[in-house]
Design a protein around this motif. Structure first.
Motif, PDB file in Angstrom:
ATOM      1  N   UNK A 274       7.763  19.337  29.837  1.00  0.00           N
ATOM      2  CA  UNK A 274       8.480  19.595  31.084  1.00  0.00           C
ATOM      3  C   UNK A 274       7.998  20.861  31.787  1.00  0.00           C
ATOM      4  N   UNK A 275       7.715  21.901  31.061  1.00  0.00           N
ATOM      5  CA  UNK A 275       7.335  23.178  31.661  1.00  0.00           C
ATOM      6  C   UNK A 275       5.840  23.335  31.904  1.00  0.00           C
ATOM      7  N   UNK A 276       5.057  22.318  31.595  1.00  0.00           N
ATOM      8  CA  UNK A 276       3.623  22.415  31.846  1.00  0.00           C
ATOM      9  C   UNK A 276       3.369  22.266  33.349  1.00  0.00           C
ATOM     10  N   UNK A 277       2.995  23.330  33.974  1.00  0.00           N
ATOM     11  CA  UNK A 277       2.821  23.398  35.425  1.00  0.00           C
ATOM     12  C   UNK A 277       1.814  22.363  35.932  1.00  0.00           C
ATOM     13  N   UNK A 278       0.742  22.145  35.206  1.00  0.00           N
ATOM     14  CA  UNK A 278      -0.323  21.265  35.685  1.00  0.00           C
ATOM     15  C   UNK A 278      -0.314  19.870  35.073  1.00  0.00           C
ATOM     16  N   UNK A 279       0.776  19.478  34.447  1.00  0.00           N
ATOM     17  CA  UNK A 279       0.900  18.092  33.996  1.00  0.00           C
ATOM     18  C   UNK A 279       1.691  17.358  35.066  1.00  0.00           C
ATOM     19  N   UNK A 280       0.996  16.486  35.815  1.00  0.00           N
ATOM     20  CA  UNK A 280       1.625  15.771  36.930  1.00  0.00           C
ATOM     21  C   UNK A 280       2.541  14.668  36.432  1.00  0.00           C
ATOM     22  N   UNK A 281       2.040  13.863  35.503  1.00  0.00           N
ATOM     23  CA  UNK A 281       2.835  12.782  34.914  1.00  0.00           C
ATOM     24  C   UNK A 281       2.581  12.751  33.412  1.00  0.00           C
ATOM     25  N   UNK A 282       3.563  12.260  32.674  1.00  0.00           N
ATOM     26  CA  UNK A 282       3.439  12.147  31.220  1.00  0.00           C
ATOM     27  C   UNK A 282       4.254  10.937  30.780  1.00  0.00           C
ATOM     28  N   UNK A 283       3.610  10.026  30.102  1.00  0.00           N
ATOM     29  CA  UNK A 283       4.269   8.812  29.601  1.00  0.00           C
ATOM     30  C   UNK A 283       3.973   8.666  28.114  1.00  0.00           C
ATOM     31  N   UNK A 284       4.992   8.383  27.335  1.00  0.00           N
ATOM     32  CA  UNK A 284       4.827   7.988  25.942  1.00  0.00           C
ATOM     33  C   UNK A 284       5.225   6.521  25.885  1.00  0.00           C
ATOM     34  N   UNK A 285       4.453   5.714  25.174  1.00  0.00           N
ATOM     35  CA  UNK A 285       4.725   4.278  25.172  1.00  0.00           C
ATOM     36  C   UNK A 285       4.392   3.648  23.821  1.00  0.00           C
ATOM     37  N   UNK A 286       4.946   2.459  23.634  1.00  0.00           N
ATOM     38  CA  UNK A 286       4.693   1.658  22.437  1.00  0.00           C
ATOM     39  C   UNK A 286       3.900   0.442  22.877  1.00  0.00           C
ATOM     40  N   UNK A 287       2.814   0.155  22.170  1.00  0.00           N
ATOM     41  CA  UNK A 287       1.971  -0.996  22.477  1.00  0.00           C
ATOM     42  C   UNK A 287       2.436  -2.218  21.698  1.00  0.00           C
ATOM     43  N   UNK A 288       2.710  -2.030  20.428  1.00  0.00           N
ATOM     44  CA  UNK A 288       3.253  -3.092  19.566  1.00  0.00           C
ATOM     45  C   UNK A 288       3.997  -2.414  18.418  1.00  0.00           C
ATOM     46  N   UNK A 289       4.258  -3.117  17.363  1.00  0.00           N
ATOM     47  CA  UNK A 289       5.104  -2.594  16.287  1.00  0.00           C
ATOM     48  C   UNK A 289       4.644  -1.242  15.740  1.00  0.00           C
ATOM     49  N   UNK A 290       3.334  -1.044  15.601  1.00  0.00           N
ATOM     50  CA  UNK A 290       2.871   0.204  14.993  1.00  0.00           C
ATOM     51  C   UNK A 290       1.851   0.977  15.834  1.00  0.00           C
ATOM     52  N   UNK A 291       1.547   0.516  17.040  1.00  0.00           N
ATOM     53  CA  UNK A 291       0.612   1.232  17.909  1.00  0.00           C
ATOM     54  C   UNK A 291       1.362   1.868  19.081  1.00  0.00           C
ATOM     55  N   UNK A 292       1.026   3.134  19.340  1.00  0.00           N
ATOM     56  CA  UNK A 292       1.699   3.929  20.350  1.00  0.00           C
ATOM     57  C   UNK A 292       0.663   4.640  21.200  1.00  0.00           C
ATOM     58  N   UNK A 293       1.124   5.237  22.281  1.00  0.00           N
ATOM     59  CA  UNK A 293       0.205   5.995  23.103  1.00  0.00           C
ATOM     60  C   UNK A 293       0.907   6.980  24.007  1.00  0.00           C
ATOM     61  N   UNK A 294       0.085   7.831  24.596  1.00  0.00           N
ATOM     62  CA  UNK A 294       0.514   8.783  25.617  1.00  0.00           C
ATOM     63  C   UNK A 294      -0.492   8.683  26.750  1.00  0.00           C
ATOM     64  N   UNK A 295       0.019   8.640  27.976  1.00  0.00           N
ATOM     65  CA  UNK A 295      -0.846   8.689  29.155  1.00  0.00           C
ATOM     66  C   UNK A 295      -0.313   9.800  30.043  1.00  0.00           C
ATOM     67  N   UNK A 296      -1.184  10.699  30.436  1.00  0.00           N
ATOM     68  CA  UNK A 296      -0.761  11.776  31.316  1.00  0.00           C
ATOM     69  C   UNK A 296      -1.840  12.073  32.346  1.00  0.00           C
ATOM     70  N   UNK A 297      -1.411  12.702  33.450  1.00  0.00           N
ATOM     71  CA  UNK A 297      -2.346  13.021  34.523  1.00  0.00           C
ATOM     72  C   UNK A 297      -2.200  14.481  34.937  1.00  0.00           C
ATOM     73  N   UNK A 298      -3.279  14.978  35.563  1.00  0.00           N
ATOM     74  CA  UNK A 298      -3.382  16.383  35.921  1.00  0.00           C
ATOM     75  C   UNK A 298      -4.142  16.511  37.236  1.00  0.00           C
ATOM     76  N   UNK A 299      -3.893  17.590  37.990  1.00  0.00           N
ATOM     77  CA  UNK A 299      -4.609  17.769  39.249  1.00  0.00           C
ATOM     78  C   UNK A 299      -6.087  18.109  39.052  1.00  0.00           C
ATOM     79  N   UNK A 300      -6.455  18.583  37.869  1.00  0.00           N
ATOM     80  CA  UNK A 300      -7.848  18.934  37.612  1.00  0.00           C
ATOM     81  C   UNK A 300      -8.090  19.197  36.144  1.00  0.00           C
TER      82      UNK A 300
END
Length: 98
Positions: free
Chosen positions: A33-59
């Motif tokens: 939340x406090x990361x100034x340059x993290x524009x978006x942050x998503x944590x997700x589940x792909x299936x029963x045991x696979x997970x991921x994080x996708x995030x974006x930044x201005x640079x």
């Protein structure tokens, strides 16, 4: 804040650690939340045991700061306990977004 670069991070939970990893990811939002340059942050589940994080930044500076930030440190300390292998980290260029 526009986003030009991102990270796609995927990982596999150890057998029996799926729920614990899911809860860790949910709680990790508070670390970003406090990361100034993290524009978006998503944590997700792909299936029963696979997970991921996708995030974006201005640079690149924001992306590198995030890679050295609190979520990376927290995941690093829990990785041996929760993950089958180290996370697969893929830097990406954001071509378009809404």
């Amino acid at each position: 804040m526009s986003s030009s670069v991102g990270l796609l991070v995927t990982f596999e939970a150890k057998s029996g650690k799926e729920a614990e990893l899911a809860e860790f990811l949910k709680s990790a939002r508070a670390l970003v939340v406090d990361e100034r340059d993290t524009s978006t942050w998503y944590a997700f589940r792909i299936n029963a045991n696979q997970f991921g994080i996708y995030d974006t930044f201005p640079g690149e500076e924001g992306r590198q700061a995030h890679l050295a930030g609190k979520v990376a440190i927290a995941l690093g300390t829990k990785a041996h306990e929760l993950l089958v292998s180290p996370p697969e980290i893929q830097p990406v260029d954001v071509l378009a977004f809404k």
